[in-house]
Each structure stands twice: as C-alpha cells, then as structure tokens.
Design an enzyme around this catalytic site. Structure first.
Site, short mmCIF file in Angstrom:
data_model
loop_
_atom_site.label_atom_id
_atom_site.label_comp_id
_atom_site.label_asym_id
_atom_site.label_seq_id
_atom_site.Cartn_x
_atom_site.Cartn_y
_atom_site.Cartn_z
N TYR A 250 1.30 12.81 6.39
CA TYR A 250 0.58 14.28 6.39
C TYR A 250 -1.09 13.82 6.27
O TYR A 250 -1.26 12.67 6.09
CB TYR A 250 1.07 15.03 5.11
CG TYR A 250 0.89 14.66 3.86
CD1 TYR A 250 1.17 13.45 3.08
CD2 TYR A 250 -0.27 15.30 3.00
CE1 TYR A 250 1.23 13.10 1.82
CE2 TYR A 250 -0.66 14.95 1.86
CZ TYR A 250 0.09 14.06 1.18
OH TYR A 250 -0.35 13.26 -0.05
N ARG B 165 -7.16 8.32 10.03
CA ARG B 165 -6.07 7.94 9.15
C ARG B 165 -4.58 8.23 9.50
O ARG B 165 -3.67 7.52 9.29
CB ARG B 165 -6.41 8.17 7.55
CG ARG B 165 -5.34 7.74 6.49
CD ARG B 165 -5.68 8.17 5.16
NE ARG B 165 -5.87 9.60 5.06
CZ ARG B 165 -6.24 10.06 3.89
NH1 ARG B 165 -6.80 9.28 3.08
NH2 ARG B 165 -6.50 11.46 3.84
N ARG C 94 22.59 12.22 10.52
CA ARG C 94 21.92 11.29 9.41
C ARG C 94 22.12 9.96 9.73
O ARG C 94 23.39 9.44 9.71
CB ARG C 94 22.41 11.88 8.18
CG ARG C 94 21.68 10.98 7.12
CD ARG C 94 22.17 11.72 5.48
NE ARG C 94 21.30 10.96 4.55
CZ ARG C 94 21.65 10.01 3.87
NH1 ARG C 94 23.14 9.40 4.24
NH2 ARG C 94 21.24 9.30 2.79
N LYS D 122 -0.03 7.26 4.19
CA LYS D 122 0.15 8.89 3.58
C LYS D 122 1.43 9.32 3.89
O LYS D 122 1.48 10.31 4.76
CB LYS D 122 -1.24 9.75 3.90
CG LYS D 122 -1.44 10.97 3.12
CD LYS D 122 -2.76 11.35 3.47
CE LYS D 122 -3.04 12.64 2.82
NZ LYS D 122 -3.08 12.53 1.19
N GLU E 98 -4.98 4.51 -9.09
CA GLU E 98 -5.53 5.95 -8.62
C GLU E 98 -4.94 6.97 -9.19
O GLU E 98 -4.23 6.89 -10.14
CB GLU E 98 -5.27 5.77 -7.02
CG GLU E 98 -4.04 5.87 -6.60
CD GLU E 98 -3.59 6.29 -4.93
OE1 GLU E 98 -4.42 6.40 -4.35
OE2 GLU E 98 -2.48 5.73 -4.51
N LEU F 272 -4.33 4.70 -1.56
CA LEU F 272 -4.44 5.45 -0.54
C LEU F 272 -5.91 5.14 0.01
O LEU F 272 -6.90 5.26 -0.89
CB LEU F 272 -4.18 6.95 -0.54
CG LEU F 272 -4.31 7.58 0.82
CD1 LEU F 272 -3.26 7.09 1.69
CD2 LEU F 272 -4.45 9.04 0.68
N1 PLP Z 1 -4.98 8.91 -3.26
C1 PLP Z 1 -3.75 9.61 -3.46
C2 PLP Z 1 -2.55 9.31 -3.83
C3 PLP Z 1 -3.75 10.82 -2.55
O1 PLP Z 1 -2.61 11.58 -2.57
C4 PLP Z 1 -4.78 11.36 -2.07
C5 PLP Z 1 -5.04 12.46 -1.49
O2 PLP Z 1 -4.08 13.34 -1.33
C6 PLP Z 1 -6.30 10.61 -2.44
C7 PLP Z 1 -5.92 9.33 -2.91
C8 PLP Z 1 -7.44 10.90 -1.80
O3 PLP Z 1 -7.53 11.03 -0.43
P1 PLP Z 1 -8.59 11.81 0.77
O4 PLP Z 1 -9.88 11.71 -0.14
O5 PLP Z 1 -8.22 11.35 1.98
O6 PLP Z 1 -7.81 13.22 0.34
#
Ligand code: PLP
Length: 286
Positions: free
Chosen positions: A33, A52, A101, A150, A182, A206
């Site tokens: 997503y 991304r 499935r 993501k 994070e 991420l």
């Molecule tokens: N880290 C995680 C785990 C996230 O889910 C997100 C955004 O959803 C981010 C960092 C921040 O990423 P972005 O700046 O691309 O929204």
C-alpha cells in the site's frame, strides 16, 4: 456522504465496491500500500510514493498493474470527485483472487486487485499537535524482517498502537537489539546539540518518503544529519525528538516512557523542519 472509490478500473460509490473473499490480500495479507497526502487539492511527494510502490511490488514479485502516469490520473480523479482539499489518498494492490486458498503464489497472470480511496482531513497542515507534541512508549519490535516493503501486514503496529492507547500515550516506538527502529507508522529522530540523528536505511525500517525529503531539506538548510541507530536512553537525554510520515509531516515527541525529552515541550528543530517540509513539498505538489 458516500465517497467515490476506485476498484480495478472502475469508479464506484463506496457501498458498491467489493473484492473477492479469495483475494490474497484478505486471506494472506499479500499486498502492498501507499498513503499520499493532499494539501490544497494537490498530491504531496507523489513521485516518491509511486517509486516506492514499484519497489515494494518488485520485491514481492508482483506485476506493476499500471504506469505512474495512469496511477497519478486515478489519484487526481479521486481527489477531484471527492472534493478533497486536505486529506489522504490510500492505495492498495494485492496479488488478486486466484479463486481458492493456497500458500503458493498464483500464476503470474492473475489480475492484481487495485483499490484506492480518499480520506478527507480538514486541518491536516494546521494540526494543533505540532504545538504540543506527542508522548510515546517503547515496545519490542517483533515484526518480520522486511520492513522496507510497505505491506498490508499491519497487525503488530495496530497492537502497538493499542498498547500506547492503554498507557494513555499517543504512539509507540519499536526497539530491537537495544536500538529504536521506528514508530508504529512513522520514522523517528532525535536532536542533540543541533545535530539530527535518525536510523540508517536497511531492511529494518520503512524507507519513509517524508524521511527522504526531510533529511534532504535539513541538509540543504545546513543542518547536520547523522544516520545511525540510537537507544531509548539516548533519546530520553536528547534536546528534542520528532517523527515524520506522509500523513503527519513532522511532529514533535515530548515524552518517551514517562520521561520528558529536553524541556518536555516541542523544540525549534522539529518546528523548523515542519515549516520547511510544508513549504517545499507544497511547491512541488502535483
Ligand atoms: N515507518 C512505518 C512503519 C510506516 O508505516 C510509515 C508510514 O506509514 C513510515 C515509516 C513513514 O513513511 P512515509 O513518510 O513514506 O509515510
């Protein structure tokens, strides 16, 4: 009022939009997503999110279902049809519906499921939280090892958000091997002696689109940025802490595990970076 949403090539009222119970996203969390913010009716950092998305799809051996131009067109169409001035566009692509499935991936020609919808958030840019900051707790990072992709597997981040809620704070910071990775849905930073520290890019986090922009704007403004891991103790002893994400931009963190960061109020570096980010990314909005 009912929104217009996008499902596999069609614009539909949200009540009429459906996907199969055999969809791999539903059964296996097999999908990716993106969330892109909208300010002044325009998309913020769209090229970064599109790039991304393509990387996430490639990493999971999923076909890229439409070109970046087509994707931009769908985003713009939904923003226009729903009259979004400030808000978000959510995009999800799953491996589609193989008709049953099975753990094995379906044949490569299985059509992916592409869903987009908007969320109206008036006041997104003028968020009052920027004036007061948020409080966080730390929590073990037990997510899988490919956090750079993501994916829609968001159960643990949801559980972490609930743990924060139960602790009467706003968010949680994940900790692995003694170091902060994070936030539940954001990248995190500390500031000490004017230097900004944020974890370096790897499969452990991420690669935030907002992070990339904020680090660039900070360096362009002659601020020092060091990309390396830090501990909760170091963060608690910092002058400032903050986080970034596409939906929050830059927001201050004023308390970690019950300890005030710096003065316990939002600091000047986070405020300056929020201002810079909003200013610069609005100029480049499409
Ligand atoms: N880290 C995680 C785990 C996230 O889910 C997100 C955004 O959803 C981010 C960092 C921040 O990423 P972005 O700046 O691309 O929204």
């Amino acid at each position: 009022m009912s929104r217009t949403v996008y499902v596999n090539g069609e614009y539909l009222p949200e009540e009429e939009a459906t996907v199969s119970i055999f969809d791999r996203g539903f059964l296996m969390a097999d999908g990716v997503y993106e969330v892109t913010s909208v300010l002044g009716g325009k998309l913020i950092d769209f090229p970064g999110h599109a790039a991304r998305l393509e990387r996430s799809l490639n990493e999971l051996e999923m076909a890229v279902p439409m070109s970046t131009e087509e994707l931009l067109e769908v985003h713009r169409e939904l923003v226009a049809r729903n009259g979004i001035e400030e808000g978000l566009v959510y995009l999800q692509i799953t491996r589609g519906n193989p008709g049953d499935r099975d753990f094995a991936f379906p044949p490569a020609d299985t059509k992916p499921t592409v869903v987009l919808f908007t969320q109206s958030k008036p006041g997104l840019a003028a968020n009052p939280v920027a004036q007061v900051g948020i409080k966080v707790i730390s929590i073990p990072d037990i997510r899988w090892g490919r956090r750079d992709i993501k994916t829609v597997q968001l159960l643990y981040p949801s559980m972490a958000k609930m743990a924060a809620k139960k602790a009467h704070v706003d968010d949680a910071w994940f900790v692995e091997d003694g170091f902060v990775t994070e936030g539940t849905s954001n990248n995190v930073y500390i500031v000490k002696g004017g230097k900004i520290v944020t974890r370096d890019l790897s499969n452990d986090i991420l690669h935030g689109i907002t992070r990339a922009a904020v680090v660039r704007f900070a360096r362009e403004a002659q601020m020092e940025v060091e990309e390396r891991p830090f501990t909760i103790e170091e963060a608690q002893g910092a002058d400032e802490a903050f986080f970034t994400s596409a939906s929050a931009f830059v927001l201050p963190v004023v308390e970690i595990d019950g300890k005030a960061v710096g003065t316990g109020t939002p600091g000047p570096v986070a405020a300056r970076l929020r201002e810079l980010y909003l200013e610069e990314s609005l100029k480049a909005a499409v």
